[in-house]
Design a protein around this motif. Sequence first.
Motif, PDB file in Angstrom:
ATOM      1  N   ALA A 195       1.953  12.801 -12.214  1.00 55.86           N
ATOM      2  CA  ALA A 195       1.380  14.128 -12.013  1.00 55.86           C
ATOM      3  C   ALA A 195       1.490  14.560 -10.550  1.00 55.86           C
ATOM      4  O   ALA A 195       1.646  15.758 -10.260  1.00 55.86           O
ATOM      5  N   LEU A 196       1.433  13.607  -9.640  1.00 53.71           N
ATOM      6  CA  LEU A 196       1.520  13.898  -8.206  1.00 53.71           C
ATOM      7  C   LEU A 196       2.965  13.891  -7.702  1.00 53.71           C
ATOM      8  O   LEU A 196       3.210  14.136  -6.512  1.00 53.71           O
ATOM      9  N   GLY A 197       3.898  13.598  -8.590  1.00 53.00           N
ATOM     10  CA  GLY A 197       5.309  13.638  -8.226  1.00 53.00           C
ATOM     11  C   GLY A 197       5.811  12.445  -7.442  1.00 53.00           C
ATOM     12  O   GLY A 197       6.854  12.535  -6.779  1.00 53.00           O
ATOM     13  N   VAL A 198       5.107  11.298  -7.527  1.00 58.07           N
ATOM     14  CA  VAL A 198       5.519  10.131  -6.741  1.00 58.07           C
ATOM     15  C   VAL A 198       5.763   8.898  -7.603  1.00 58.07           C
ATOM     16  O   VAL A 198       5.946   7.800  -7.077  1.00 58.07           O
ATOM     17  N   ALA A 199       5.768   9.038  -8.921  1.00 55.99           N
ATOM     18  CA  ALA A 199       5.929   7.876  -9.806  1.00 55.99           C
ATOM     19  C   ALA A 199       7.267   7.189  -9.577  1.00 55.99           C
ATOM     20  O   ALA A 199       7.333   5.957  -9.461  1.00 55.99           O
ATOM     21  N   LYS A 200       8.335   7.943  -9.520  1.00 53.56           N
ATOM     22  CA  LYS A 200       9.669   7.360  -9.348  1.00 53.56           C
ATOM     23  C   LYS A 200       9.786   6.674  -7.995  1.00 53.56           C
ATOM     24  O   LYS A 200      10.358   5.579  -7.877  1.00 53.56           O
ATOM     25  N   GLN A 201       9.234   7.292  -6.977  1.00 52.11           N
ATOM     26  CA  GLN A 201       9.316   6.755  -5.628  1.00 52.11           C
ATOM     27  C   GLN A 201       8.687   5.371  -5.524  1.00 52.11           C
ATOM     28  O   GLN A 201       9.176   4.504  -4.791  1.00 52.11           O
ATOM     29  N   ALA A 202       7.609   5.142  -6.271  1.00 56.74           N
ATOM     30  CA  ALA A 202       6.852   3.890  -6.150  1.00 56.74           C
ATOM     31  C   ALA A 202       7.056   2.937  -7.316  1.00 56.74           C
ATOM     32  O   ALA A 202       6.408   1.887  -7.363  1.00 56.74           O
ATOM     33  N   HIS A 203       7.940   3.269  -8.255  1.00 53.15           N
ATOM     34  CA  HIS A 203       8.048   2.509  -9.499  1.00 53.15           C
ATOM     35  C   HIS A 203       8.394   1.033  -9.245  1.00 53.15           C
ATOM     36  O   HIS A 203       7.691   0.128  -9.711  1.00 53.15           O
ATOM     37  N   THR A 204       9.453   0.785  -8.509  1.00 51.48           N
ATOM     38  CA  THR A 204       9.857  -0.589  -8.231  1.00 51.48           C
ATOM     39  C   THR A 204       8.801  -1.304  -7.394  1.00 51.48           C
ATOM     40  O   THR A 204       8.480  -2.480  -7.630  1.00 51.48           O
ATOM     41  N   ALA A 205       8.249  -0.598  -6.429  1.00 49.24           N
ATOM     42  CA  ALA A 205       7.242  -1.198  -5.549  1.00 49.24           C
ATOM     43  C   ALA A 205       5.989  -1.610  -6.324  1.00 49.24           C
ATOM     44  O   ALA A 205       5.334  -2.600  -5.967  1.00 49.24           O
ATOM     45  N   MET A 206       5.645  -0.866  -7.379  1.00 48.42           N
ATOM     46  CA  MET A 206       4.483  -1.232  -8.187  1.00 48.42           C
ATOM     47  C   MET A 206       4.703  -2.582  -8.869  1.00 48.42           C
ATOM     48  O   MET A 206       3.818  -3.450  -8.872  1.00 48.42           O
ATOM     49  N   PHE A 207       5.876  -2.777  -9.448  1.00 51.15           N
ATOM     50  CA  PHE A 207       6.169  -4.072 -10.062  1.00 51.15           C
ATOM     51  C   PHE A 207       6.087  -5.189  -9.023  1.00 51.15           C
ATOM     52  O   PHE A 207       5.539  -6.266  -9.282  1.00 51.15           O
ATOM     53  N   GLN A 208       6.627  -4.931  -7.838  1.00 49.44           N
ATOM     54  CA  GLN A 208       6.614  -5.947  -6.795  1.00 49.44           C
ATOM     55  C   GLN A 208       5.193  -6.259  -6.333  1.00 49.44           C
ATOM     56  O   GLN A 208       4.865  -7.411  -6.035  1.00 49.44           O
ATOM     57  N   ALA A 209       4.351  -5.228  -6.296  1.00 51.07           N
ATOM     58  CA  ALA A 209       2.969  -5.422  -5.854  1.00 51.07           C
ATOM     59  C   ALA A 209       2.170  -6.253  -6.843  1.00 51.07           C
ATOM     60  O   ALA A 209       1.196  -6.917  -6.462  1.00 51.07           O
ATOM     61  N   TRP A 232       3.813  -8.435  -9.355  1.00 49.34           N
ATOM     62  CA  TRP A 232       4.502  -9.687  -9.712  1.00 49.34           C
ATOM     63  C   TRP A 232       5.212 -10.347  -8.548  1.00 49.34           C
ATOM     64  O   TRP A 232       5.710 -11.476  -8.689  1.00 49.34           O
ATOM     65  N   GLY A 233       5.267  -9.684  -7.408  1.00 49.54           N
ATOM     66  CA  GLY A 233       5.957 -10.243  -6.258  1.00 49.54           C
ATOM     67  C   GLY A 233       5.138 -11.290  -5.527  1.00 49.54           C
ATOM     68  O   GLY A 233       3.973 -11.545  -5.866  1.00 49.54           O
ATOM     69  N   PRO A 234       5.723 -11.909  -4.511  1.00 47.58           N
ATOM     70  CA  PRO A 234       5.045 -13.008  -3.801  1.00 47.58           C
ATOM     71  C   PRO A 234       3.778 -12.593  -3.077  1.00 47.58           C
ATOM     72  O   PRO A 234       2.855 -13.400  -2.927  1.00 47.58           O
ATOM     73  N   ALA A 238      -1.865  -8.021  -7.883  1.00 47.70           N
ATOM     74  CA  ALA A 238      -1.645  -9.055  -8.895  1.00 47.70           C
ATOM     75  C   ALA A 238      -2.789  -9.129  -9.896  1.00 47.70           C
ATOM     76  O   ALA A 238      -3.957  -8.919  -9.538  1.00 47.70           O
ATOM     77  N   ILE A 239      -2.430  -9.419 -11.143  1.00 52.96           N
ATOM     78  CA  ILE A 239      -3.443  -9.641 -12.171  1.00 52.96           C
ATOM     79  C   ILE A 239      -3.680 -11.127 -12.404  1.00 52.96           C
ATOM     80  O   ILE A 239      -4.630 -11.502 -13.083  1.00 52.96           O
TER      81      ILE A 239
END
Length: 230
Positions: free
Chosen positions: A109-123, A125-127, A132-133
């Motif tokens: 809705a804020l127009g930033v989903a694509k920009q942060a998509h990969t970074a969200m996965f990294q945040a 599941w990343g090191p 992390a959950i």
Amino acid sequence: MKMTRRKMLAFTAGATLASTWAANASAAEPWTEGKHYFRLAQPTPPRPGAVTVTEVFSYGCPACNAFMPYMESLEKKLPAGVTAEYVPASWSAAENWPTFQRAYLTAKALGVAKQAHTAMFQAIWGPNGELAIMDPRTGRIRSPLPTIADIARFYERVTKVPAAKFVDAAKSFSVETDIKRSESTIRSYLADSTPTIVVNGKYRLQPTSAGGAQQAVDLSLWLVQQELRK
């Protein structure tokens, strides 16, 4: 990842799934309806007159994390005029899926989903595990899980959208409406696992049905071509 999932996940699950998909690859096998992909009885194209490839996913799903680079590859290979869309699922509250669903739709809705998509996965599941959950020391689900406020601070850092603005948008009527729309879309696609790919609201497939992650990309592109020929 199935809707009914084991409560505990390992950080290595995504890598294991990726290896399994690669081992099961069979590029020479022809695509067969009812085996590799499934035709929906009541097609629901996302946008009439356009061809769309949709991924049903969750940031909390390790299989989606493993599939993410393949989905990025698929999106880059789509013909001109064909678009990729993402519909977040909410099936596992124990692993924060509803919160991640709300976060994605707020970012969209804020127009930033694509920009942060990969970074969200990294945040997640990343090191570094900013969002992390899982606790890497115990292998158990964290308590408390990341909140919308936590995720808002992540988006502020990655996209410069103020955290307070993100939190306010997450509570908005429009995002609530988008959540209901996502749930309705997932039901119409008969999707019960993630990642699931739906081509033009008509054909459903998973990496497991296609024979591997790369095969899911190839099959999706093949189905796109079938739609473009009509």
